[in-house]
Write a protein that holds these residues in place. Structure first.
Motif, PDB file in Angstrom:
ATOM      1  N   VAL A 221      51.785 -14.080  42.898  1.00  0.00           N
ATOM      2  CA  VAL A 221      50.938 -15.022  43.626  1.00  0.00           C
ATOM      3  C   VAL A 221      51.804 -16.123  44.238  1.00  0.00           C
ATOM      4  O   VAL A 221      51.686 -16.444  45.414  1.00  0.00           O
ATOM      5  N   ARG A 222      52.698 -16.697  43.436  1.00  0.00           N
ATOM      6  CA  ARG A 222      53.662 -17.690  43.938  1.00  0.00           C
ATOM      7  C   ARG A 222      55.026 -17.389  43.350  1.00  0.00           C
ATOM      8  O   ARG A 222      55.157 -17.263  42.127  1.00  0.00           O
ATOM      9  N   LEU A 223      56.025 -17.271  44.185  1.00  0.00           N
ATOM     10  CA  LEU A 223      57.407 -17.090  43.751  1.00  0.00           C
ATOM     11  C   LEU A 223      58.256 -18.217  44.321  1.00  0.00           C
ATOM     12  O   LEU A 223      58.191 -18.500  45.511  1.00  0.00           O
ATOM     13  N   THR A 224      59.043 -18.843  43.466  1.00  0.00           N
ATOM     14  CA  THR A 224      60.008 -19.822  43.959  1.00  0.00           C
ATOM     15  C   THR A 224      61.258 -19.083  44.440  1.00  0.00           C
ATOM     16  O   THR A 224      61.461 -17.897  44.143  1.00  0.00           O
ATOM     17  N   ASP A 225      62.113 -19.779  45.175  1.00  0.00           N
ATOM     18  CA  ASP A 225      63.367 -19.172  45.625  1.00  0.00           C
ATOM     19  C   ASP A 225      64.214 -18.743  44.438  1.00  0.00           C
ATOM     20  O   ASP A 225      64.894 -17.703  44.483  1.00  0.00           O
ATOM     21  N   GLU A 226      64.182 -19.534  43.353  1.00  0.00           N
ATOM     22  CA  GLU A 226      64.974 -19.191  42.168  1.00  0.00           C
ATOM     23  C   GLU A 226      64.471 -17.890  41.533  1.00  0.00           C
ATOM     24  O   GLU A 226      65.262 -17.044  41.113  1.00  0.00           O
ATOM     25  N   LEU A 227      63.151 -17.715  41.485  1.00  0.00           N
ATOM     26  CA  LEU A 227      62.609 -16.480  40.921  1.00  0.00           C
ATOM     27  C   LEU A 227      62.947 -15.282  41.793  1.00  0.00           C
ATOM     28  O   LEU A 227      63.290 -14.213  41.293  1.00  0.00           O
ATOM     29  N   CYS A 242      49.657 -15.586  52.816  1.00  0.00           N
ATOM     30  CA  CYS A 242      48.455 -16.352  53.164  1.00  0.00           C
ATOM     31  C   CYS A 242      48.793 -17.727  53.733  1.00  0.00           C
ATOM     32  O   CYS A 242      47.971 -18.651  53.670  1.00  0.00           O
ATOM     33  N   GLY A 243      49.991 -17.880  54.282  1.00  0.00           N
ATOM     34  CA  GLY A 243      50.353 -19.139  54.919  1.00  0.00           C
ATOM     35  C   GLY A 243      50.427 -20.315  53.977  1.00  0.00           C
ATOM     36  O   GLY A 243      50.144 -21.455  54.374  1.00  0.00           O
ATOM     37  N   GLY A 244      50.830 -20.071  52.728  1.00  0.00           N
ATOM     38  CA  GLY A 244      50.995 -21.157  51.771  1.00  0.00           C
ATOM     39  C   GLY A 244      49.754 -21.468  50.959  1.00  0.00           C
ATOM     40  O   GLY A 244      49.805 -22.303  50.045  1.00  0.00           O
ATOM     41  N   ARG A 245      48.631 -20.826  51.245  1.00  0.00           N
ATOM     42  CA  ARG A 245      47.379 -21.095  50.530  1.00  0.00           C
ATOM     43  C   ARG A 245      46.821 -19.785  49.968  1.00  0.00           C
ATOM     44  O   ARG A 245      45.914 -19.181  50.565  1.00  0.00           O
TER      45      ARG A 245
END
Length: 333
Positions: A221-227, A242-245
């Motif tokens: 659902v959300r991945l950081t650059d580190e992940l 989804c464009g950040g949302r």
């Protein structure tokens, strides 16, 4: 959204859960005030924050205090049921704070006579992917969901199940306007930027008694650059698509559960044949030059779709080769 109660959560989880609950709005909270609120010394609070950061949660410390970069929505069995059609609200659905893995939890209950049950966790200490790979499971960011389903069919008759589940995942995500998703044999849901979800199917049964399948789904659902750097292969998430949302996690969980409930019943009756055309429409390996490793011997050829059992078809110099080993890794040639 208030923090739900989590069955089986230990006292050692409390500080991490309470800290996330205090930061769930996404607004910064003064560190000293936060420590007093949680009944901790400030160094102890910062140690809890660092432990969450080490697990992949992007907690930031600013001049204004600790904060998350976005609001946190807790997974909640009651909210998931509310998002399901009324006829499905009595399904067995559990949400845990932490498990070794949702699939391992259901495998421990393989003798349970319940026909169908679902387990989710906010985080996993030993999330598993195909071929024993570790599935990164930071708290509060993604979806880790497993389903246990009893089938009248014998295990040998369930070939193609992971491919059919991929179709179900794609169909569930289409409800949120996500189109153009692909399926990579045998168990990945992909988008242009990389892997979006992984599927792991494990079977247990005895001859003449049908079997139970435990189906695990890990959805980014959300991945950081580190992940993304830790994953070691191209990956994407719903937030990017989804464009950040991204859609609410509880709504996505409900869509997956509904799609699995309907799709697994169809599979029990009709097998992979009911999903073959839908899989072909999403097949990202068809027509591509491929190299298969892990097979004996290694093979190169062009993807030619899948057969009626769900085996990958590889067009090689010496003919069409069906590949159905779960130990094979498929890469572009």
């Amino acid at each position: 959204m208030s923090m739900p109660s989590f069955p089986g959560a230990s006292a050692s989880d409390a500080a991490a859960r309470d800290l996330l609950a205090a930061l769930a709005s996404g607004h910064p909270v003064d560190t000293a005030a936060l420590a007093r609120r949680l009944g901790l010394e400030e160094p102890a609070l910062l140690a809890v924050a660092e432990s969450l950061r080490a697990r992949g949660l992007p907690l930031a410390r600013t001049d204004e205090g600790l904060r998350l970069p976005w609001p946190l929505e807790w997974l909640d069995a009651q909210a998931i049921r509310a998002a399901l059609p009324p006829a499905l609200r009595e399904l067995a659905i559990e949400v845990h704070w932490e498990l070794d893995s949702t699939s391992s939890e259901l495998l421990r209950r393989v003798g349970d006579p319940t026909d169908e049950s679902f387990v989710l966790a906010e985080t996993q200490s030993a999330g598993r992917g195909r071929r024993g790979r570790h599935w990164l499971s930071p708290p509060g960011l993604n979806l880790y969901l497993s389903c246990r389903k009893r089938f009248a069919r014998e295990p040998a008759a369930l070939t193609g199940l992971s491919l059919a589940v991929g179709v179900m995942v794609v169909q569930a995500l289409a409800r949120f306007g996500l189109s153009g998703l692909g399926l990579k044999w045998p168990n990945d849901v992909v988008a242009e930027d990389g892997k979006l979800a992984g599927i792991l199917v494990e079977l247990a049964g005895e001859r003449g008694q049908g079997c139970a399948a435990v189906i695990g789904i890990g959805l980014n659902v959300r991945l950081t650059d580190e992940l993304k750097a830790q994953i070691g292969q191209p990956a994407c998430d719903l937030a990017t698509l989804c464009g950040g949302r991204p859609p609410a996690r509880n709504r996505v969980a409900a869509a997956l559960i509904e799609a699995l409930h309907e799709g697994l019943h169809t599979f029990d009756v009709q097998g992979f044949g009911a999903f073959r055309a839908a899989y072909a429409a999403c097949d990202v390996l068809r027509g591509r030059a491929l190299r298969l490793s892990g097979a004996v011997p290694a093979e190169e050829g062009v993807g030619a779709g899948v057969d009626a059992r769900g085996a990958l078809l590889l067009r090689t110099a010496h003919g069409l080769v069906p590949v159905d080993s779960g130990e094979v890794t498929v890469r572009p040639a």
